[in-house]
Design a protein around this motif. Structure first.
Motif, PDB file in Angstrom:
ATOM      1  N   THR A 245      29.204 -26.300  50.437  1.00  0.00           N
ATOM      2  CA  THR A 245      28.635 -25.080  50.447  1.00  0.00           C
ATOM      3  C   THR A 245      29.006 -24.245  48.928  1.00  0.00           C
ATOM      4  N   ARG A 246      30.129 -24.155  48.789  1.00  0.00           N
ATOM      5  CA  ARG A 246      30.676 -23.568  47.623  1.00  0.00           C
ATOM      6  C   ARG A 246      29.872 -24.004  46.354  1.00  0.00           C
ATOM      7  N   ALA A 247      29.995 -25.382  46.245  1.00  0.00           N
ATOM      8  CA  ALA A 247      29.217 -25.734  45.030  1.00  0.00           C
ATOM      9  C   ALA A 247      27.946 -25.559  44.892  1.00  0.00           C
ATOM     10  N   VAL A 248      27.081 -25.700  45.810  1.00  0.00           N
ATOM     11  CA  VAL A 248      25.699 -25.588  45.900  1.00  0.00           C
ATOM     12  C   VAL A 248      25.485 -23.979  45.626  1.00  0.00           C
ATOM     13  N   ALA A 249      26.095 -23.196  46.255  1.00  0.00           N
ATOM     14  CA  ALA A 249      25.896 -21.737  45.956  1.00  0.00           C
ATOM     15  C   ALA A 249      26.383 -21.400  44.443  1.00  0.00           C
ATOM     16  N   ASP A 250      27.229 -21.814  43.936  1.00  0.00           N
ATOM     17  CA  ASP A 250      27.651 -21.777  42.400  1.00  0.00           C
ATOM     18  C   ASP A 250      26.443 -22.267  41.473  1.00  0.00           C
ATOM     19  N   ALA A 251      26.057 -23.298  41.831  1.00  0.00           N
ATOM     20  CA  ALA A 251      24.770 -24.136  41.134  1.00  0.00           C
ATOM     21  C   ALA A 251      23.678 -23.311  41.119  1.00  0.00           C
ATOM     22  N   ALA A 252      23.582 -22.630  42.291  1.00  0.00           N
ATOM     23  CA  ALA A 252      22.307 -21.755  42.523  1.00  0.00           C
ATOM     24  C   ALA A 252      22.354 -20.174  42.173  1.00  0.00           C
ATOM     25  N   GLY A 253      23.767 -19.912  41.584  1.00  0.00           N
ATOM     26  CA  GLY A 253      24.108 -18.487  41.281  1.00  0.00           C
ATOM     27  C   GLY A 253      23.962 -17.449  42.434  1.00  0.00           C
TER      28      GLY A 253
END
Length: 244
Positions: A44-52
């Motif tokens: 969840t954290r990695a996807v959120a970071d990648a999506a801004g």
């Protein structure tokens, strides 16, 4: 000057579009992580970071991580559906079957992580795009049956075609690169063709099973029989088809 109705609906429309765009951005970010690092990389954290975005935004859009993965899988099925070439009247039904099988396998080999996710959960067979793809496959199978080419009933034929393509991809991906031989894919495809089709259309000879399967495929198009008569005839034809 915009009407009162238009001005009243515009904010909602803009909000819906923005939500859809954000959702698509998250899905694409998840696919990027999945492609580069496998399923373990899709946190969840990695996807959120990648999506801004902040992680809570993902929960509002997808409910939880499983909801996000389901959305990624649905996107994969839709992308696969877009690769399918639909010829309503192919000149060679057997070659059309081979081409459809090759398309399915090529998509899996080109998108290994996404393909594995798509077929990891049986529940994903309820996906709208998956069902649309299966309808295309059933169309191919129905044309084979109507032409007298089908060796087995339509449902079994579709299952064999789907299972061999899926098995071919997952087996290939499980092998070390130095053991991956194109002969594996060709052999599996030809085994599939031999399992579901006849060497010659059976409607050209005296075989009742093949003729029955051809009639079953075209039965929905007839308008002479009543619903009850059609149902009874279909039952008789299925018994004949199963005897071949």
């Amino acid at each position: 000057m915009p009407s009162h109705a238009e001005s009243r609906s515009s904010p909602t429309d803009a909000s819906t579009i923005d939500r859809q765009q954000t959702r698509q951005r998250v899905i694409e970010a998840a696919i990027g992580l999945l492609t580069r690092g496998g399923r373990e990389a899709v946190t969840t954290r990695a996807v959120a970071d990648a999506a801004g975005l902040q992680p809570p935004a993902l929960y509002r859009l997808f409910g939880d991580k499983d909801g996000l993965l389901d959305a990624v899988a649905e996107h994969g099925f839709a992308a696969f559906l877009a690769t399918k070439h639909i010829d309503p009247d192919p000149p060679d039904l057997i070659e059309d079957l081979r081409a459809g099988w090759d398309t399915a396998v090529e998509f899996g080999l080109a998108n290994p992580a996404l393909y594995t996710l798509m077929y990891n959960e049986p529940a994903r067979a309820t996906s709208a795009a998956f069902r649309a793809g299966m309808e295309i496959l059933m169309g191919r199978v129905r044309r084979l049956a109507a032409g007298g080419w089908l060796r087995v009933d339509e449902e079994l034929a579709a299952q064999i075609i789907h299972a061999t393509a899926r098995g071919a991809v997952l087996t290939w991906l499980s092998l070390p690169e130095n053991r991956r031989s194109p002969a594996l894919l060709t052999t599996l495809r030809e085994a599939m063709v031999a399992a579901v089709t006849n060497q010659q259309p059976t409607v050209q000879d005296a075989g009742p099973a093949g003729a029955a399967r051809a009639l079953i495929a075209t039965l929905p198009e007839q308008t002479t029989l009543s619903s009850a008569e059609q149902h009874l005839l279909e039952e008789w034809l299925k018994r004949l088809a199963a005897d071949g």
